[in-house]
Design a protein around this motif. Sequence first.
Motif, PDB file in Angstrom:
ATOM      1  N   LEU A  80      36.975  46.443  55.874  1.00  0.00           N
ATOM      2  CA  LEU A  80      37.642  45.092  56.398  1.00  0.00           C
ATOM      3  C   LEU A  80      37.141  43.796  56.228  1.00  0.00           C
ATOM      4  CD1 LEU A  80      40.465  43.933  57.756  1.00  0.00           C
ATOM      5  CD2 LEU A  80      39.291  44.408  59.969  1.00  0.00           C
ATOM      6  N   SER A  81      35.800  43.913  56.373  1.00  0.00           N
ATOM      7  CA  SER A  81      34.953  42.598  56.330  1.00  0.00           C
ATOM      8  C   SER A  81      35.093  42.178  54.721  1.00  0.00           C
ATOM      9  CB  SER A  81      33.513  42.983  56.723  1.00  0.00           C
ATOM     10  OG  SER A  81      33.676  43.241  58.036  1.00  0.00           O
ATOM     11  N   SER A  82      34.637  43.138  53.888  1.00  0.00           N
ATOM     12  CA  SER A  82      34.708  43.002  52.656  1.00  0.00           C
ATOM     13  C   SER A  82      35.952  42.098  51.969  1.00  0.00           C
ATOM     14  CB  SER A  82      34.442  43.973  51.666  1.00  0.00           C
ATOM     15  OG  SER A  82      33.101  44.500  51.912  1.00  0.00           O
ATOM     16  N   SER A  83      37.249  42.853  52.426  1.00  0.00           N
ATOM     17  CA  SER A  83      38.352  42.313  51.979  1.00  0.00           C
ATOM     18  C   SER A  83      38.511  40.835  52.578  1.00  0.00           C
ATOM     19  CB  SER A  83      39.576  43.191  52.246  1.00  0.00           C
ATOM     20  OG  SER A  83      40.783  42.588  51.819  1.00  0.00           O
ATOM     21  N   ILE A  84      38.154  40.498  53.888  1.00  0.00           N
ATOM     22  CA  ILE A  84      38.257  39.283  54.289  1.00  0.00           C
ATOM     23  C   ILE A  84      37.477  38.176  53.722  1.00  0.00           C
ATOM     24  CG2 ILE A  84      37.794  37.932  56.380  1.00  0.00           C
ATOM     25  CD1 ILE A  84      38.487  40.398  58.280  1.00  0.00           C
ATOM     26  N   ILE A  85      36.211  38.450  53.300  1.00  0.00           N
ATOM     27  CA  ILE A  85      35.357  37.860  52.407  1.00  0.00           C
ATOM     28  C   ILE A  85      35.745  37.324  51.261  1.00  0.00           C
ATOM     29  CG2 ILE A  85      32.964  37.743  51.386  1.00  0.00           C
ATOM     30  CD1 ILE A  85      31.916  39.191  53.752  1.00  0.00           C
ATOM     31  N   GLY A  86      36.440  38.296  50.702  1.00  0.00           N
ATOM     32  CA  GLY A  86      36.879  38.227  49.107  1.00  0.00           C
ATOM     33  C   GLY A  86      38.278  37.210  49.342  1.00  0.00           C
ATOM     34  N   THR A  87      39.057  37.368  50.201  1.00  0.00           N
ATOM     35  CA  THR A  87      40.221  36.576  50.636  1.00  0.00           C
ATOM     36  C   THR A  87      39.768  35.071  50.570  1.00  0.00           C
ATOM     37  OG1 THR A  87      41.511  38.537  51.048  1.00  0.00           O
ATOM     38  CG2 THR A  87      42.462  36.459  51.957  1.00  0.00           C
ATOM     39  N   LEU A  88      38.862  35.003  51.696  1.00  0.00           N
ATOM     40  CA  LEU A  88      38.435  33.799  52.068  1.00  0.00           C
ATOM     41  C   LEU A  88      37.799  32.801  51.163  1.00  0.00           C
ATOM     42  CD1 LEU A  88      36.584  34.280  55.591  1.00  0.00           C
ATOM     43  CD2 LEU A  88      38.582  32.735  55.244  1.00  0.00           C
ATOM     44  N   ILE A  89      37.151  33.750  50.246  1.00  0.00           N
ATOM     45  CA  ILE A  89      36.511  32.876  49.116  1.00  0.00           C
ATOM     46  C   ILE A  89      37.741  32.543  48.174  1.00  0.00           C
ATOM     47  CG2 ILE A  89      35.308  33.167  46.737  1.00  0.00           C
ATOM     48  CD1 ILE A  89      33.278  34.765  48.416  1.00  0.00           C
ATOM     49  N   GLY A  90      38.655  33.097  47.932  1.00  0.00           N
ATOM     50  CA  GLY A  90      39.913  32.569  47.157  1.00  0.00           C
ATOM     51  C   GLY A  90      40.642  31.502  47.829  1.00  0.00           C
ATOM     52  N   LYS A  91      40.865  31.524  49.160  1.00  0.00           N
ATOM     53  CA  LYS A  91      41.200  30.584  49.844  1.00  0.00           C
ATOM     54  C   LYS A  91      40.621  29.176  50.085  1.00  0.00           C
ATOM     55  CE  LYS A  91      44.222  33.010  53.144  1.00  0.00           C
ATOM     56  NZ  LYS A  91      45.359  32.526  52.834  1.00  0.00           N
ATOM     57  N   LEU A  92      39.482  29.440  50.330  1.00  0.00           N
ATOM     58  CA  LEU A  92      38.439  28.154  50.234  1.00  0.00           C
ATOM     59  C   LEU A  92      38.188  27.607  48.783  1.00  0.00           C
ATOM     60  CD1 LEU A  92      35.815  29.421  53.100  1.00  0.00           C
ATOM     61  CD2 LEU A  92      38.039  27.835  53.224  1.00  0.00           C
ATOM     62  N   GLY A  93      38.207  28.417  47.851  1.00  0.00           N
ATOM     63  CA  GLY A  93      37.801  28.100  46.710  1.00  0.00           C
ATOM     64  C   GLY A  93      39.110  27.221  45.710  1.00  0.00           C
ATOM     65  N   GLY A  94      40.116  27.445  46.610  1.00  0.00           N
ATOM     66  CA  GLY A  94      41.311  26.684  46.042  1.00  0.00           C
ATOM     67  C   GLY A  94      41.933  27.523  44.801  1.00  0.00           C
ATOM     68  N   ALA A  95      42.119  28.538  44.854  1.00  0.00           N
ATOM     69  CA  ALA A  95      42.561  29.753  43.914  1.00  0.00           C
ATOM     70  C   ALA A  95      44.142  29.684  44.181  1.00  0.00           C
ATOM     71  CB  ALA A  95      42.214  31.164  43.901  1.00  0.00           C
ATOM     72  N   ASN A  96      44.930  29.903  43.054  1.00  0.00           N
ATOM     73  CA  ASN A  96      46.289  30.180  43.185  1.00  0.00           C
ATOM     74  C   ASN A  96      46.810  30.789  44.524  1.00  0.00           C
ATOM     75  OD1 ASN A  96      48.936  31.822  42.512  1.00  0.00           O
ATOM     76  ND2 ASN A  96      48.811  30.134  41.095  1.00  0.00           N
ATOM     77  N   GLU A  97      47.834  30.109  45.355  1.00  0.00           N
ATOM     78  CA  GLU A  97      47.997  30.677  46.673  1.00  0.00           C
ATOM     79  C   GLU A  97      48.527  32.049  46.420  1.00  0.00           C
ATOM     80  OE1 GLU A  97      50.201  29.012  50.725  1.00  0.00           O
ATOM     81  OE2 GLU A  97      50.129  27.872  48.932  1.00  0.00           O
ATOM     82  N   ASN A  98      49.598  32.179  45.423  1.00  0.00           N
ATOM     83  CA  ASN A  98      50.179  33.384  45.466  1.00  0.00           C
ATOM     84  C   ASN A  98      49.160  34.711  45.110  1.00  0.00           C
ATOM     85  OD1 ASN A  98      52.778  32.489  45.820  1.00  0.00           O
ATOM     86  ND2 ASN A  98      52.952  31.971  43.891  1.00  0.00           N
ATOM     87  N   ASN A  99      48.493  34.382  44.181  1.00  0.00           N
ATOM     88  CA  ASN A  99      47.241  35.389  43.849  1.00  0.00           C
ATOM     89  C   ASN A  99      46.417  35.829  45.192  1.00  0.00           C
ATOM     90  OD1 ASN A  99      48.173  35.438  41.454  1.00  0.00           O
ATOM     91  ND2 ASN A  99      46.342  34.123  40.558  1.00  0.00           N
ATOM     92  N   VAL A 100      46.053  34.686  46.005  1.00  0.00           N
ATOM     93  CA  VAL A 100      45.265  34.935  47.306  1.00  0.00           C
ATOM     94  C   VAL A 100      45.922  35.723  48.158  1.00  0.00           C
ATOM     95  CG1 VAL A 100      43.997  33.843  49.197  1.00  0.00           C
ATOM     96  CG2 VAL A 100      43.739  32.840  46.846  1.00  0.00           C
ATOM     97  N   ASN A 101      47.416  35.281  48.446  1.00  0.00           N
ATOM     98  CA  ASN A 101      48.223  36.010  49.406  1.00  0.00           C
ATOM     99  C   ASN A 101      48.655  37.404  48.904  1.00  0.00           C
ATOM    100  OD1 ASN A 101      48.087  33.836  51.018  1.00  0.00           O
ATOM    101  ND2 ASN A 101      50.030  33.181  50.420  1.00  0.00           N
ATOM    102  N   SER A 102      48.375  37.799  47.661  1.00  0.00           N
ATOM    103  CA  SER A 102      48.834  39.052  47.325  1.00  0.00           C
ATOM    104  C   SER A 102      47.762  40.013  47.345  1.00  0.00           C
ATOM    105  CB  SER A 102      49.265  39.023  45.660  1.00  0.00           C
ATOM    106  OG  SER A 102      50.400  38.433  45.577  1.00  0.00           O
ATOM    107  N   GLY A 103      46.351  39.534  47.607  1.00  0.00           N
ATOM    108  CA  GLY A 103      45.231  40.366  47.793  1.00  0.00           C
ATOM    109  C   GLY A 103      44.598  40.575  46.676  1.00  0.00           C
ATOM    110  N   LEU A 104      44.794  39.816  45.580  1.00  0.00           N
ATOM    111  CA  LEU A 104      43.939  39.724  44.374  1.00  0.00           C
ATOM    112  C   LEU A 104      42.477  39.510  44.437  1.00  0.00           C
ATOM    113  CD1 LEU A 104      46.781  38.700  41.623  1.00  0.00           C
ATOM    114  CD2 LEU A 104      46.206  41.077  42.558  1.00  0.00           C
ATOM    115  N   TYR A 105      42.296  38.771  45.327  1.00  0.00           N
ATOM    116  CA  TYR A 105      40.620  38.590  45.475  1.00  0.00           C
ATOM    117  C   TYR A 105      39.893  39.229  46.442  1.00  0.00           C
ATOM    118  CZ  TYR A 105      41.461  34.161  42.838  1.00  0.00           C
ATOM    119  OH  TYR A 105      41.528  33.333  41.654  1.00  0.00           O
TER     120      TYR A 105
END
Length: 314
Positions: free
Chosen positions: A56-81
């Motif tokens: 869970l921690s690893s998935s949260i970290i990857g998702t946060l990096i996607g969100k804070l890094g300004g990645a495509n929102e759909n990709n982040v919300n889909s769990g691709l990070y």
Amino acid sequence: MQKDKRTSLTDGMFLSLMKSSLKGISQVILIENAVTGFIILMAITIFSYPLGIITLSSSIIGTLIGKLGGANENNVNSGLYGYNSVLTGIALTLFLTGPSQWFIALVGAALAAVFSAAMMHFMRNTGIPILTFPFIILTWFMLLASYKLKAFQLSPGLVPQDLSHWTLNISGKVDWLEGSFNGIGQIFFLDSTLAGILLFIGVFWAGWKYGLFSILGNAFALLISFVLGGEHSLIILGLYGYNAILTSIAVSIVFKEDHNRFAPISGIIAACVTVPLTASVATWLLPYGLPALTMPFVLSTWLFLGARKVLPRL
């Protein structure tokens, strides 16, 4: 009133983060479903609660990096990070030891998200998905660092072996049922019948087609590996099954074209191809003491998806 709005906003952001993170866990099996991600997390936690925490921690970290890094929102919300971070975090936790084990695993999870973003950029014009390639390369490099950096302490189970003295040991009976459940469990490095049952439930929750092709991919891999004379101990552990499951789902369902009637057949063939690929990759890595991870899945899936660009009926 202002405080209530801030609280509501914070709660909404937290729920969004958790939902995306659970999808990051489910995306390991190429599924975008938060409930499936939760079931998978429960399966991992029942097997090992420290492993559940790192997942869970690893998935949260990857998702946060996607969100804070300004990645495509759909990709982040889909769990691709999240999914490459999940696999990297689990792998480094299992294959490393020592006081820095958890820290390295979480840093690896963060780097996996960055590597995923870079790979998405490099492959954006190919029409080929990055799959778990960032996890594979990053994990191999971090494990190899243990030979030069003291902070990286390799697990005793990963021992380089001399191929000139290698012998194939085919002995014992094959427990087909145990091999079937271990096959799906090994996607998350689990060798537990209960965990395998829960993982199948999670896959079927996302859709019967996912469940069907996970069973078919696993069954064909078990049969092919047995017929080709694979080591029975490895068959029972599911080490020939997990790559086949991922490949079958990827080629047959997730990345098929709507008009492609032959995708299910090519998906099963691609799953069968992972068996000799698994044997080859594992042999190639023996002198380095590295695990094959999901490289057979990546190679077989890239092979068939790439061929479809020229042979669309495939």
